[in-house]
Write a protein that holds these residues in place. Structure first.
Motif, mmCIF file in Angstrom:
data_model
loop_
_atom_site.group_PDB
_atom_site.id
_atom_site.type_symbol
_atom_site.label_atom_id
_atom_site.label_comp_id
_atom_site.label_asym_id
_atom_site.label_seq_id
_atom_site.Cartn_x
_atom_site.Cartn_y
_atom_site.Cartn_z
ATOM 1 N N TYR A 34 0.841 -1.198 0.000
ATOM 2 C CA TYR A 34 0.000 0.000 0.000
ATOM 3 C C TYR A 34 0.875 1.246 0.000
ATOM 4 C CZ TYR A 34 -3.489 3.352 1.634
ATOM 5 O OH TYR A 34 -4.343 4.431 1.756
ATOM 6 N N CYS A 35 0.430 2.242 -0.751
ATOM 7 C CA CYS A 35 1.114 3.530 -0.794
ATOM 8 C C CYS A 35 0.358 4.520 0.089
ATOM 9 C CB CYS A 35 1.189 4.056 -2.226
ATOM 10 S SG CYS A 35 1.966 5.685 -2.329
ATOM 11 N N ARG A 36 0.986 4.967 1.149
ATOM 12 C CA ARG A 36 0.344 5.929 2.059
ATOM 13 C C ARG A 36 0.263 7.323 1.434
ATOM 14 N NH1 ARG A 36 -0.493 3.226 6.691
ATOM 15 N NH2 ARG A 36 1.030 1.663 7.336
ATOM 16 N N HIS A 37 1.056 7.564 0.390
ATOM 17 C CA HIS A 37 1.045 8.884 -0.249
ATOM 18 C C HIS A 37 -0.164 9.056 -1.175
ATOM 19 C CE1 HIS A 37 2.616 12.596 -1.904
ATOM 20 N NE2 HIS A 37 2.400 12.103 -3.113
ATOM 21 N N CYS A 38 -0.430 8.064 -2.044
ATOM 22 C CA CYS A 38 -1.523 8.212 -3.023
ATOM 23 C C CYS A 38 -2.655 7.201 -2.826
ATOM 24 C CB CYS A 38 -0.979 8.139 -4.450
ATOM 25 S SG CYS A 38 -0.475 6.488 -4.982
ATOM 26 N N SER A 39 -2.556 6.359 -1.788
ATOM 27 C CA SER A 39 -3.595 5.369 -1.444
ATOM 28 C C SER A 39 -3.767 4.277 -2.490
ATOM 29 C CB SER A 39 -4.945 6.061 -1.176
ATOM 30 O OG SER A 39 -4.813 7.003 -0.146
ATOM 31 N N HIS A 40 -2.720 3.976 -3.227
ATOM 32 C CA HIS A 40 -2.758 2.932 -4.251
ATOM 33 C C HIS A 40 -2.294 1.605 -3.655
ATOM 34 C CE1 HIS A 40 -2.447 1.225 -8.305
ATOM 35 N NE2 HIS A 40 -1.308 0.693 -7.920
ATOM 36 N N HIS A 48 8.416 0.441 -4.480
ATOM 37 C CA HIS A 48 7.891 1.780 -4.735
ATOM 38 C C HIS A 48 6.574 1.697 -5.497
ATOM 39 C CE1 HIS A 48 12.149 2.508 -3.910
ATOM 40 N NE2 HIS A 48 11.687 3.597 -3.330
ATOM 41 N N CYS A 49 5.712 2.644 -5.215
ATOM 42 C CA CYS A 49 4.396 2.710 -5.842
ATOM 43 C C CYS A 49 4.527 2.909 -7.351
ATOM 44 C CB CYS A 49 3.616 3.870 -5.223
ATOM 45 S SG CYS A 49 1.990 4.121 -5.962
ATOM 46 N N GLU A 51 2.358 4.141 -9.190
ATOM 47 C CA GLU A 51 1.623 5.360 -9.557
ATOM 48 C C GLU A 51 2.419 6.630 -9.260
ATOM 49 O OE1 GLU A 51 -1.442 5.393 -11.119
ATOM 50 O OE2 GLU A 51 -1.107 3.249 -11.244
ATOM 51 N N CYS A 52 3.049 6.703 -8.052
ATOM 52 C CA CYS A 52 3.702 7.960 -7.660
ATOM 53 C C CYS A 52 5.157 7.787 -7.225
ATOM 54 C CB CYS A 52 2.897 8.634 -6.546
ATOM 55 S SG CYS A 52 3.027 7.803 -4.947
ATOM 56 N N SER A 54 6.364 6.631 -4.546
ATOM 57 C CA SER A 54 6.595 6.715 -3.106
ATOM 58 C C SER A 54 6.829 5.317 -2.548
ATOM 59 C CB SER A 54 5.389 7.351 -2.404
ATOM 60 O OG SER A 54 5.225 8.681 -2.812
#
Length: 142
Positions: A34-40, A48-49, A51-52, A54
């Motif tokens: 889970y990405c806490r930055h973009c919620s993906h 790393h995500c 999408e972003c 992070s």
């Protein structure tokens, strides 16, 4: 050279990036990236995500899902699964959002009634010399 009449099924391979996932699986818990930055949610390996970019972290997943699509396998892609055909592979939308493809293990030998929207629950199959394998089961009726 001798060959065996049976072939074992491939099992998951643990590495430092998946240690936490398999430790939780041994306790019957599903972890998702889970990405806490973009919620993906990211279901593929990586730190790393996608999408972003992070950092990703492991979070507990509910294990709840609904059938998005499915297929009945009649020809084993690996000799270790030859005795299991026919069986069903399901791609399901997890309650958290991402799609996950796993084997449906309580489908009456591939002859059960399955349709889009059927509620599912992630479970784990234990192996004597390997980490557990995640699978889908039909969710219990409440």
């Amino acid at each position: 050279m001798t060959t065996s009449d049976t072939c074992s099924k491939p099992t998951p391979v643990r590495d430092p990036e998946t240690d936490e996932f398999f430790d939780a699986a041994r306790r019957g818990r599903l972890l998702l990236r889970y990405c806490r930055h973009c919620s993906h949610y990211a279901l593929r390996p990586g730190k790393h995500c996608p999408e972003c970019l992070s950092p990703l972290t492991w979070v507990s997943g509910s294990g709840l899902a609904q059938v998005w699509t499915w297929t009945r396998i009649h020809h084993a892609a690996h000799p270790g699964f030859a005795a299991d055909v026919p069986y069903v592979l399901v791609t399901a939308r997890m309650a958290e959002g991402p799609l996950l493809t796993l084997r449906l293990i309580d489908d009456d030998g591939g002859n059960g009634d399955i349709e889009v929207g059927t509620p599912l629950q992630v479970d784990f199959i234990e192996h004597p010399d390997a980490d557990p394998t995640p699978v889908f089961r039909r969710a219990a009726d409440d």
